[in-house]
Design a protein around this motif. Structure first.
Motif, PDB file in Angstrom:
ATOM      1  N   PHE A   1     -17.006  37.005  14.783  1.00  0.00           N
ATOM      2  CA  PHE A   1     -18.285  37.656  14.496  1.00  0.00           C
ATOM      3  C   PHE A   1     -19.030  37.952  15.803  1.00  0.00           C
ATOM      4  CE2 PHE A   1     -17.810  35.959  10.142  1.00  0.00           C
ATOM      5  CZ  PHE A   1     -18.200  37.073   9.421  1.00  0.00           C
ATOM      6  N   ALA A   2     -19.022  36.983  16.722  1.00  0.00           N
ATOM      7  CA  ALA A   2     -19.701  37.184  18.004  1.00  0.00           C
ATOM      8  C   ALA A   2     -19.089  38.351  18.764  1.00  0.00           C
ATOM      9  CB  ALA A   2     -19.632  35.898  18.833  1.00  0.00           C
ATOM     10  N   ASP A   3     -17.760  38.447  18.739  1.00  0.00           N
ATOM     11  CA  ASP A   3     -17.073  39.552  19.423  1.00  0.00           C
ATOM     12  C   ASP A   3     -17.454  40.902  18.821  1.00  0.00           C
ATOM     13  OD1 ASP A   3     -15.826  37.692  21.035  1.00  0.00           O
ATOM     14  OD2 ASP A   3     -13.939  37.703  19.918  1.00  0.00           O
ATOM     15  N   ALA A   4     -17.828  40.882  17.527  1.00  0.00           N
ATOM     16  CA  ALA A   4     -18.234  42.116  16.841  1.00  0.00           C
ATOM     17  C   ALA A   4     -19.737  42.359  16.960  1.00  0.00           C
ATOM     18  CB  ALA A   4     -17.823  42.048  15.373  1.00  0.00           C
ATOM     19  N   GLY A   5     -20.429  41.515  17.749  1.00  0.00           N
ATOM     20  CA  GLY A   5     -21.865  41.696  17.964  1.00  0.00           C
ATOM     21  C   GLY A   5     -22.730  41.157  16.848  1.00  0.00           C
ATOM     22  N   ALA A   6     -22.232  40.125  16.144  1.00  0.00           N
ATOM     23  CA  ALA A   6     -22.978  39.592  15.008  1.00  0.00           C
ATOM     24  C   ALA A   6     -23.214  38.089  15.134  1.00  0.00           C
ATOM     25  CB  ALA A   6     -22.219  39.874  13.707  1.00  0.00           C
TER      26      ALA A   6
END
Length: 202
Positions: free
Chosen positions: A58-63
């Motif tokens: 999720f962090a890698d997807a900006g979330a």
């Protein structure tokens, strides 16, 4: 309940770390906000573990992912520590966020109508509008489905492998009657097949 396209209401709730958290704390980020009934219950535990396991994705997807329930901050801490959860848990004992998002109300449990938290998830874009809304969430596979939407694919996750019970049923030997029934069409077809012409020798 909020729907896609609605403006996401802001909130300020205390997290498991004792810090007040609001939407304004995540400028430029997509926020996955999920509501669940109660800490340390089977479905809620699996859901928190699934989101925690996918946290880096999720962090890698900006979330960022935020879980909300009525549980106290102290209960959140115990829940977090017991299962080594990475997702941020927010305490909403007064139901302020639950009511603002429509995540509290009448639902059916074991065939009976009750009032309580409705398992719901909202994907909120950087513009603070709801991009996707889920209500009456089924836990298994949900975190993967949400991640796919956050990534922009919109595709459903790969269906889970059959359970052991289902696999056992499919692999179980068939009864003689079932075998006969299955073989019947083949026999019938064999009877109806035209005989080969017989050529008489001269």
């Amino acid at each position: 309940m909020l729907n896609a396209g609605d403006r996401a209401p802001d909130f300020s709730l205390e997290s498991d770390s004792g810090k007040a958290v609001s939407l304004a704390d995540f400028p430029g980020k997509t926020v996955v906000l999920y509501f669940y009934p109660k800490d340390d219950t089977p479905g809620c535990t699996r859901e928190a573990q699934a989101f925690s396991a996918a946290l880096q994705a999720f962090a890698d997807a900006g979330a960022v992912v935020l879980g909300v329930s009525r549980d106290s901050v102290e209960r959140h801490r115990k829940f977090r520590d017991k299962y080594d959860l990475g997702v941020t848990l927010l305490s909403d004992p007064e139901l302020a966020a639950h009511n603002a998002y429509g995540a509290y109300g009448e639902k059916t449990m074991y065939g009976k109508k009750v009032t309580g938290a409705i398992r719901s998830t909202f994907i909120i874009g950087p513009d603070r509008k709801v991009k996707h809304a889920f209500s009456g969430v089924k836990v298994d596979g949900h975190a993967d489905a949400v991640l796919a939407l956050v990534r922009g694919g919109g595709a459903s996750p790969t269906p889970p492998a059959p359970t052991k019970v289902a696999a056992a049923k499919s692999a179980a030997p068939r009864s003689p009657a079932a075998k006969s029934a299955a073989a019947a069409p083949a026999k019938k077809a064999a009877v109806k097949a035209p005989a080969k012409p017989v050529t008489k020798s001269r």
